[in-house]
Structure formats: C-alpha cells, structure tokens
Design an enzyme around this catalytic site. Structure first.
Site, PDB file in Angstrom:
ATOM      1  CE1 TYR A   1      -3.218  -2.777   0.008  1.00  0.00           C
ATOM      2  CE2 TYR A   1      -3.747  -2.325   2.278  1.00  0.00           C
ATOM      3  CZ  TYR A   1      -3.960  -3.042   1.127  1.00  0.00           C
ATOM      4  OH  TYR A   1      -4.925  -4.017   1.097  1.00  0.00           O
TER       5      TYR A   1
ATOM      6  CE  LYS B   1       0.355 -16.770  -2.539  1.00  0.00           C
ATOM      7  NZ  LYS B   1      -0.149 -18.101  -2.942  1.00  0.00           N
TER       8      LYS B   1
ATOM      9  CG  ASP C   1      -2.541 -19.587  -0.976  1.00  0.00           C
ATOM     10  OD1 ASP C   1      -1.639 -19.649  -0.106  1.00  0.00           O
ATOM     11  OD2 ASP C   1      -2.488 -20.242  -2.028  1.00  0.00           O
TER      12      ASP C   1
ATOM     13  CG  ASP D   1      -7.099  -4.476   3.958  1.00  0.00           C
ATOM     14  OD1 ASP D   1      -8.030  -4.414   4.780  1.00  0.00           O
ATOM     15  OD2 ASP D   1      -6.978  -3.720   2.980  1.00  0.00           O
TER      16      ASP D   1
ATOM     17  CG  ASP E   1     -12.198  -6.876   6.171  1.00  0.00           C
ATOM     18  OD1 ASP E   1     -11.906  -6.349   7.262  1.00  0.00           O
ATOM     19  OD2 ASP E   1     -12.538  -6.217   5.164  1.00  0.00           O
TER      20      ASP E   1
END
Ligand code: NAD
Length: 368
Positions: free
Chosen positions: A142, A193, A226, A250, A254
C-alpha cells in the site's frame, strides 16, 4: 493517584452516539474505582472539516500525540462526499496513523456464545473462538514505491504497486505478535506467500530468526496466506495469534471478523513502537465499522464495538487486565440476557437502543 489520559475523537455519524456509551463506563470507573481517567475531546473527520476546514486540526493532533491513548469513533458521511481529497474525512484517521507511527493493527475475532448462531459457519466451528490478527499497517504494497500508472504509448497503460519490506519492519511486527501470544495461548502463525514473493521469503526468514533469538518459548508455525484464508473458514479455532503483512492482513482480518457476525461488534487497536524512555506505546482504539449514516441520529447503533475497543485500550495501554476482562464479561452477560440492537437481532431477543445497551453493560460491569 495514577492519572491516565484519554483523548476522545468521536467523529461523525454514529461515532458520537457510541462514544457516549464509553464515556458512561469511564465515568463509572472514575467514580467507583478511582480509575483516574482524565479525558479531553476533539474533532475529527467531517465535523473537524466543518469547524476548521481540515479533517483534524494541528491542535487536536498535538493532543492525540500527548495522550496515553486515543479513542476514535468513526468518520465520514454523504455530507462530505464532495470536499477536496486532502480534506476528506478519512484523511484525519490516516494522519493520526501516520503521525503516531501506528505500525501494528490488532483485530480480535471473538465469538460470544449468545451470537454463535448468527455466524455463517456451524456453531461447533465458531463457538468459543478467540483469535487475534496482527497486521503490519505502515509498510508493504500500500505504500511501496514506485506506485504509478504509466502510459505505454501503444494504447496500453501499466499499473504498478510495489510490495517492499525491510528487516526492521518485519522484526518489530513479529515482536508485537510474539509478546501478545505470551499473554494468550502462546501460539503464533505467520502468513506470507514465500512460494511466489521475495518479500514473503524475507518475511519468513526474519520471523523465524526473531523467534529463535527472543521468543523461543512461543510456538511458531508458518502458513501460506492463501492456505491461511482457507483454514480460517475451515477450522479457525486452530489459531491463537496470526501475524501477517499489510495486504494479506487487510483481507484475512476481514474474513476472521466476519466469522463472528455483525460489524457493530468488532473492535480494533493500532499500536506504535514503545517509547525508549517510558516504554509506553502510542495507541489508537477504534471500532472496525464506519459512521453508518443510514442509522446515525436514531439512537439504534450498536455500541459494543466501541465499548470493546475501550476494553482493548485498558488491556494494551494501561495493563488493566481485570477491568478489560470484566467489560468483556459484561458484554457477554447482556447478550446472554437477550438484549440486542437491531444489527444483531434474533428470534425472541429484546430490542434495545444504543443508550439502553450501554446502560446495561455498565450495570453488568458494576455488578461483575
Ligand atoms: P459502515 O460500517 O458505516 O456501515 C455498513 C453497514 O453496517 C450499515 O448498514 C450500517 O448501518 C451498519 N453498521 C455499522 N456499524 C454499525 C453499528 N455500530 N451498529 C449497527 N449497525 C452498524 O460502512 P459504510 O456504509 O460503507 O460507510 C459509511 C461511511 O463511513 C462512509 O463515509 C465511509 O467512508 C465511512 N467509513 C469510516 C470508517 C472509519 O471511520 N474508520 C470505516 C469504514 C467506513
């Protein structure tokens, strides 16, 4: 007597309504328990824009920097949709995060037994869930440079974001996760990852080295992000603390949050580095939800996310663990008693207003 300074930024929409319920708890703790909270209040978001032409004034920013902790409500609403980008309500929150250098975002996912049936997962998967996602908040894709859209001149454009992490950024967020795990079930799962990203390889190396050097007593596992997403919805109770980067955090936070039901229930904390002289961290506590303009001013917002954010403040900024546990138990008690705001309404439950829910939680806390 110890004094504890709190800077309240209720903000817009339902922010002031939910903050008012926290103020009741603060008043009760000061009057009955000598908690010594000294509060001051400022403006942020649209309300600050209306008063000062900016989303937070320098004077309020100074107060936020000086306080032991900041309690933040919510910002935004249609009234400010057309204000200039630099002055938009969210700019106030972004400035707070940046100037206070809040690099660690903590999002617990706790399932209250009374709400287990409100989850989209089966009761046995979710009942008793208590996990904490620790997300790196100031680095990664970001913020990494270059971040741009370039015109390739052949009718094509190219969008570029850069995922970048330095050793110190990974060390300090891993340190927060390991320290928090020690106060819980002593387990950390690190997610990245590393199979496809160099920043993931480094993340994995640094977390492993930080663990070996300082936190070998904590159980550490690694999972690809993942796979972590899958495991969160398959069997979330396998986790205690999850530490991950800004982007994956992020999304995973959620997912974890929604395991347990309504936005009106979800607290969060954002912490900075410990001050070398005092050991205190700058900290901001806020519900995950926004200003809910659709229900603002009606007295029907759920104040539990804001109240649970205050409980996090007691735990992480003031080490008032007993009081934090008692607030969380008071919330569980009123839910067990069947009190519900509209967002968490269920069959046979008793509908209550924001203020009635706040009063009931203060009463249950006082009795607890
Ligand atoms: P929102 O979280 O404000 O509302 C989403 C839905 O959840 C709405 O139907 C709302 O009524 C409901 N809801 C949220 N909190 C609730 C509560 N405590 N009790 C009962 N119901 C609740 O998200 P949105 O509608 O996408 O955004 C509204 C405004 O809030 C926008 O201006 C947005 O930019 C802003 N926003 C601010 C923050 C923040 O201040 N941190 C976060 C998200 C959105």
């Amino acid at each position: 007597m110890t004094t504890r300074s709190l800077f309240l930024l209720p903000g817009d929409g339902i922010g002031p309504e939910t903050m008012a319920e926290v103020a009741k708890l603060i008043d009760h703790m000061n009057a009955k328990e000598g908690a010594g909270f000294v509060t001051d209040q400022g403006l942020v978001g649209g309300s600050a824009y209306d008063a000062h032409g900016e989303a937070i004034s320098d004077a309020d920013m100074d107060k936020a920097m000086a306080a032991d902790a900041v309690l933040f409500g919510a910002v935004g609403g249609p009234k400010w949709d057309d204000v200039p980008y630099e002055q938009r309500p969210e700019a106030g929150l972004l400035r707070l995060r940046k100037d206070m250098a809040l690099f660690a975002n903590l999002r617990p996912a706790i399932c209250y037994p009374a709400l287990a049936d409100a989850s989209s997962l089966k009761r046995d998967v979710i009942e008793g869930l208590d996990i904490l996602i620790v997300r790196e908040l100031t680095g990664g894709v970001y913020f990494g440079e270059p971040k741009e859209i370039t015109d390739l001149g052949n009718g094509q454009k190219r969008g570029v974001d850069t995922q970048v992490y330095d050793t110190f950024e990974i060390e300090r967020i891993a340190g927060v996760a390991f320290e928090l795990a020690r106060t819980r079930s002593n387990k950390v799962c690190s997610m990245e990852k590393r199979n496809v990203m160099k920043s993931g390889v480094l993340w994995n190396e640094v977390v492993t080295a930080t663990h070996a050097a300082h936190y070998a007593d904590v159980e550490l596992t690694h999972m690809l992000a993942d796979a972590g997403g899958m495991q969160l919805v398959r069997w979330p109770k396998q986790f205690d603390v999850i530490v991950t980067d800004n982007l994956f955090g992020d999304m995973l936070s959620d997912v974890a949050a929604m395991l347990t039901g309504s936005l009106g229930m979800l607290p969060s904390a954002s912490l900075g580095a410990p001050d070398p002289a005092t050991g205190k961290r700058k900290a901001l506590y806020e519900p995950v939800h926004g200003s809910a303009p659709d229900i603002a001013g009606k007295g029907i917002a759920n104040p539990i996310a804001m109240i649970a954010s205050f409980a996090m403040c007691l735990r992480y900024s003031f080490a008032m663990i007993d009081e934090a546990v008692r607030i969380e138990a008071a919330v569980a008690k009123v839910l067990d008693d069947g009190l519900r705001t509209g967002d968490i309404m269920g069959d046979g439950a008793r509908p209550v207003s924001t203020a009635e829910m706040g009063d009931a939680i203060v009463a249950a806390y006082a009795a607890g």
